[in-house]
Design an enzyme around this catalytic site. Sequence first.
Site, PDB file in Angstrom:
ATOM      1  N   SER A  15      39.424  35.423  33.700  1.00 23.24           N
ATOM      2  CA  SER A  15      40.656  35.318  34.483  1.00 23.24           C
ATOM      3  C   SER A  15      40.433  35.855  35.889  1.00 23.24           C
ATOM      4  O   SER A  15      39.395  36.457  36.188  1.00 23.24           O
ATOM      5  CB  SER A  15      41.792  36.097  33.811  1.00 23.24           C
ATOM      6  OG  SER A  15      41.483  37.485  33.775  1.00 23.24           O
ATOM      7  N   TYR A 158      41.732  55.272  39.421  1.00 24.60           N
ATOM      8  CA  TYR A 158      41.297  53.960  39.898  1.00 24.60           C
ATOM      9  C   TYR A 158      40.486  54.094  41.182  1.00 24.60           C
ATOM     10  O   TYR A 158      39.398  53.500  41.315  1.00 24.60           O
ATOM     11  CB  TYR A 158      42.520  53.075  40.123  1.00 24.60           C
ATOM     12  CG  TYR A 158      42.206  51.659  40.510  1.00 24.60           C
ATOM     13  CD1 TYR A 158      41.668  50.774  39.586  1.00 24.60           C
ATOM     14  CD2 TYR A 158      42.463  51.190  41.798  1.00 24.60           C
ATOM     15  CE1 TYR A 158      41.383  49.458  39.928  1.00 24.60           C
ATOM     16  CE2 TYR A 158      42.183  49.892  42.156  1.00 24.60           C
ATOM     17  CZ  TYR A 158      41.642  49.028  41.220  1.00 24.60           C
ATOM     18  OH  TYR A 158      41.365  47.729  41.569  1.00 24.60           O
ATOM     19  N   LYS A 162      36.484  53.116  41.816  1.00 25.63           N
ATOM     20  CA  LYS A 162      36.097  52.120  42.820  1.00 25.63           C
ATOM     21  C   LYS A 162      35.301  52.755  43.963  1.00 25.63           C
ATOM     22  O   LYS A 162      34.411  52.122  44.544  1.00 25.63           O
ATOM     23  CB  LYS A 162      37.342  51.414  43.359  1.00 25.63           C
ATOM     24  CG  LYS A 162      38.076  50.580  42.298  1.00 25.63           C
ATOM     25  CD  LYS A 162      37.183  49.505  41.693  1.00 25.63           C
ATOM     26  CE  LYS A 162      37.928  48.577  40.775  1.00 25.63           C
ATOM     27  NZ  LYS A 162      37.078  47.488  40.233  1.00 25.63           N
ATOM     28  N   THR A 193      46.280  37.801  41.365  1.00 21.74           N
ATOM     29  CA  THR A 193      45.629  37.895  40.056  1.00 21.74           C
ATOM     30  C   THR A 193      46.708  38.031  38.981  1.00 21.74           C
ATOM     31  O   THR A 193      47.884  38.229  39.299  1.00 21.74           O
ATOM     32  CB  THR A 193      44.694  39.114  40.006  1.00 21.74           C
ATOM     33  OG1 THR A 193      45.475  40.297  40.238  1.00 21.74           O
ATOM     34  CG2 THR A 193      43.608  39.027  41.074  1.00 21.74           C
TER      35      THR A 193
END
Length: 252
Positions: A15, A158, A162, A193
């Site tokens: 996806s 997060y 990253k 997305t």
Amino acid sequence: MQIDGNVAIVTGGASGLGAATARHLAANGAKVGILDFDGAGAVRIAEEIGGVAAQVDVSDDAAVDAAITKIEQALGTPRIAVNCAGIGTAARIVGRDGKTSFDVFRKTLDVNLFGTYAVMTHAARRMMELASVEGERGVIVNTASVAFQDGQLGQAAYAASKGAIASMALPAAREFARAGIRVMTIAPGLFHTPMMESLPDDVTAQITSNIPHPARLGAPEEYALMAAQIVANPYLNGTTIRLDGATRLPPR
């Protein structure tokens, strides 16, 4: 490095950014292996593009090795690896009720950081055994996020995952230079997305109002184009490219 005729693996290929990248690479002549936790989704995209799918939890090092072996046996040794697998998490370090979030932090790093590292490791090991073509044996593209520099409230886990991915680009590129393997990182901004598609229209409008130009969410195909341009340009190595329409995330 040319895309046509080479084998590529794309994680998170069922996806979003990964699916767009798998389609783009296949359209340009690559034989594509798709790795994703969503096995059925990986099969669907693989069938669409004439590739091969492998269901895998990227945070499991042994499972990653086995999944790449499956792709290698079916298509050949990959010269291109694009890491798009990841999870987006939001949790305060210490919540309003005093609850801590170490479990969220650990899970986020397991998937985003350790998963990227595992795929990079097992892909590079195989690339090193290939013959050099015009000085190159392979290209690895990892995915960070603009949150590595602009992390918002609740994004400590997060942003940390990253940021670590972005920080790996240079030392990994230096290590693999002798083998002729390049390592680059893309730091996407706000993209269209599945996660973004689930938001209400008013929330999406508020988010896009913070993007200078073009004032819209990024298209997954634009990420795919960037990944392909990295593969094609032999002088791109060891750095992180922001792909974000000049946006800077606000504190919250």
